[in-house]
Each structure stands twice: as structure tokens, then as C-alpha cells.
Design a protein around this motif. Sequence first.
Motif, mmCIF file in Angstrom:
data_model
loop_
_atom_site.group_PDB
_atom_site.id
_atom_site.type_symbol
_atom_site.label_atom_id
_atom_site.label_comp_id
_atom_site.label_asym_id
_atom_site.label_seq_id
_atom_site.Cartn_x
_atom_site.Cartn_y
_atom_site.Cartn_z
ATOM 1 N N GLU A 149 0.838 -1.205 0.000
ATOM 2 C CA GLU A 149 0.000 0.000 0.000
ATOM 3 C C GLU A 149 0.871 1.252 0.000
ATOM 4 O O GLU A 149 1.888 1.312 0.692
ATOM 5 N N VAL A 188 -4.616 -2.500 -5.230
ATOM 6 C CA VAL A 188 -3.962 -1.251 -4.832
ATOM 7 C C VAL A 188 -3.816 -0.355 -6.069
ATOM 8 O O VAL A 188 -4.459 -0.579 -7.072
ATOM 9 N N GLY A 214 -7.430 -1.975 -1.022
ATOM 10 C CA GLY A 214 -6.466 -1.346 -0.128
ATOM 11 C C GLY A 214 -6.041 0.031 -0.605
ATOM 12 O O GLY A 214 -6.399 0.484 -1.702
ATOM 13 N N GLY A 215 -5.274 0.713 0.238
ATOM 14 C CA GLY A 215 -4.701 1.993 -0.148
ATOM 15 C C GLY A 215 -5.599 3.195 0.039
ATOM 16 O O GLY A 215 -5.228 4.306 -0.343
#
Length: 397
Positions: A149, A188, A214-215
Amino acid sequence: MKFAVKAWSNGKARAGILQLGSCPHNIETPALLLTTRKGLPVYIPPDHLPSLPSPDSNLLHFSPLHFLEGISLKAISNIGGLHPLLGLHDHIMVAVPRDSIISIPDHDSTNRIGASFETPCGRMLFKPADYMEMISTMRPNLWATLADEVPAWASEKRNKVSVERTLKWLDECITSNSTDGAVLGSVVGGSRVEQRRSCAQEVARRNVEGFWIGGFGLGESMEERNPLLNAVMDSLPEEKPRLISGLGLPEVLQGVAAGVDLFDSTYIYHLTLGGFALTFPLESIEKQVTKHQSNSNSGCDGTKINLKATMYRKDTSPIVDNCKCFTCQNHTKAYINHLLNVHEMLAHILLEMHNTHHFLGFFHSIREAIHEGKFEQFRQKFIGSRHEHLFSAALSV
């Protein structure tokens, strides 16, 4: 694991049913994952978990990295995993490396070998093999693959590298997987729309049961988030669930509008830690403007109150009238104000119980709005009411 979408509203917002063979109850989505530390909510005692709405409260998020200190992996394995260790056999354990509290991704130290995290034991590098050893030992019902990430300000080159690493680690995690848990492929790409889309398309080709987005919650603005979410969601198959981390209130509404099904959020933890209690009405968003009075201790946006404030010192009413949570049924604002000001841990226990109960109720209202085909109206009324409170608070300064 089985997942089915049951209703749509305003294009992408959706309500569904999540079924897991090991869980006796179906989970309705959109749903909230309760933040935990080593598998248990930070402040709520295990014997009070049944007082929370069920089965809505049966989804528990944990980071395997929490177990770097304390009980060994061998001991957890000998016990049979986290469910028997914690005595929570009917709960759904969802493993995600990051938790945004004490297991924070460190993009500067991550390299091609593994992902770096700031943990309770210091900064540590985790290879896919290390991570999979934890997963196979803890045996969660769902788990996200290891990801690289990066924050919103990362360069184009760094974003591209993060996608390449995440896909490589995804393949390694799938290859070495020996558990019965459902795999959530990590998506991501930072703040770059093309990288997000490319990563989502590649992950969708893999043999995964769902997706972890994510991220987010790493520095992007509300305006930046919409095209990023849309790029990801448009690239993922509709029949598989999507989990996202890092969104609070009202950002979760943005996630629901984009088509996210599961939310891992530390919002309740941070609210509780600050002495705040959620108070916005759940039965009807329209009533927020009339029922709430703006004041300097209301949290400004009309969704919460600061129970540390002197104005609650002699307030003998519950946090929210007619609330069915343990806290509101048994205690007053004055008592919690006293506990906060003498630094009693019981204050955070009672606050987390109320805030969790209230936030789960909010998700119930979201699901109802989707089933009625009125989610966008619901979202606009909630955000509009919040803006009115912020505007009123600004004028009163």
C-alpha cells in the motif's frame, strides 16, 4: 463462501447476503467489520459481545501482525486457530495485514522481498511466506493477501511498482494457501486511476473468492476517491464481495454508493478514544435538522457529542433516548462524563458499546434504503444535515 446481491439502488449501491459454512447466520451487506486487537474489540469485554446486534456484530477484523507479541504461533496452532483461542466459534474472523492503529504500512521501507509495517514490536518486514504462516496458523474465515500500500502522494513510478509487487505476492499467497478460508485478492494503485484499474483487472483474473480494496484512507481527498473507487468497481465481477479499509463517516456512504459490501473501519475506535458518542437519529434522516441543536461540544457536524464537556456534568439522560444498547439502558451522560474526567477505563468500555451499537444501526438503515431503492436520497439527506450543522457551528463562532 457464498455471496449473492439481492437489491440495487441508484446504479451501484447494492445489498446482499454473505454465507460462510462455519457461521450459523447469514450476514446482510453492506456490513461493518468490528475493529479488534488480537481478535477482540479494543474495549468491549467478551461477555458483553452478545449485547450487540446479532448477527451484524459477528464480523471481526484483525491484523495477524498483532500476534507478534504474546502467544506464539505454535501455541495458536495447537489450540486450533483463533476461534477456539478466543471462544468465538460463531463469529467471522477477517484477516487484513493493516489495521490503521498499530499495524500501519510503511511504504518507504517496503521492498521487492516483502511489505514493511510499523508494529507493536517496531518496524518489521513481512515476506509472503511469513504472512501465510500466520494465516495458516490462525485460520480466519476470510483473509486478504499481502499488499504494497502507498499513500496518495506517492509518485507514478512508486504506484506502478506497488501494483507489480501486490500481484506477485497475490500469486505467491494463493500458491502456498493451505487453509479453508476464503481468499480476498488485494487491489492497490494509490491515487492513480489507471493503476487502480489495471490492478483490479489483473486481480479479477485470479482464483479468489472476493476482493480487498487497499490503499484508501491514506491521504486522498473525497474528490479524488470517487474516480478511484469507480475505476476499481467497474473492473470487478459483480458476483463477488468487496471489502475496503480506511473509510469513516460519512466516507462509508461514498463506498456504498460505489458498490462496496464490507467495511473495515477504525472510526469507532477513534471516536471512543476521544470521548465522543454518536447521537444522530437512525429512524429518519429527515429528523436530524430538527432534533439536534448545534453547540460547541456537539462535534460540529451534528453526528456526535463530546461527553468530556462540562455541559454533561449533571445531565441524567441517556446518550440517545430510546437507544437499546447496554450503555443507554443502564447509564447517563453525567456518569460517563465523570468516568472520562477521572480517566476510568470503564468510560471507554461504555462508549465503545454505544458507538458500535449505533454504527451497526446506521448500516441497517443503509441496507433498508437500498432495498427501498432510495439510497441516494438517504445519502444526500445525511450529508446535507451534516453540512447544515457545520455551517451553523461556523456562524456561532
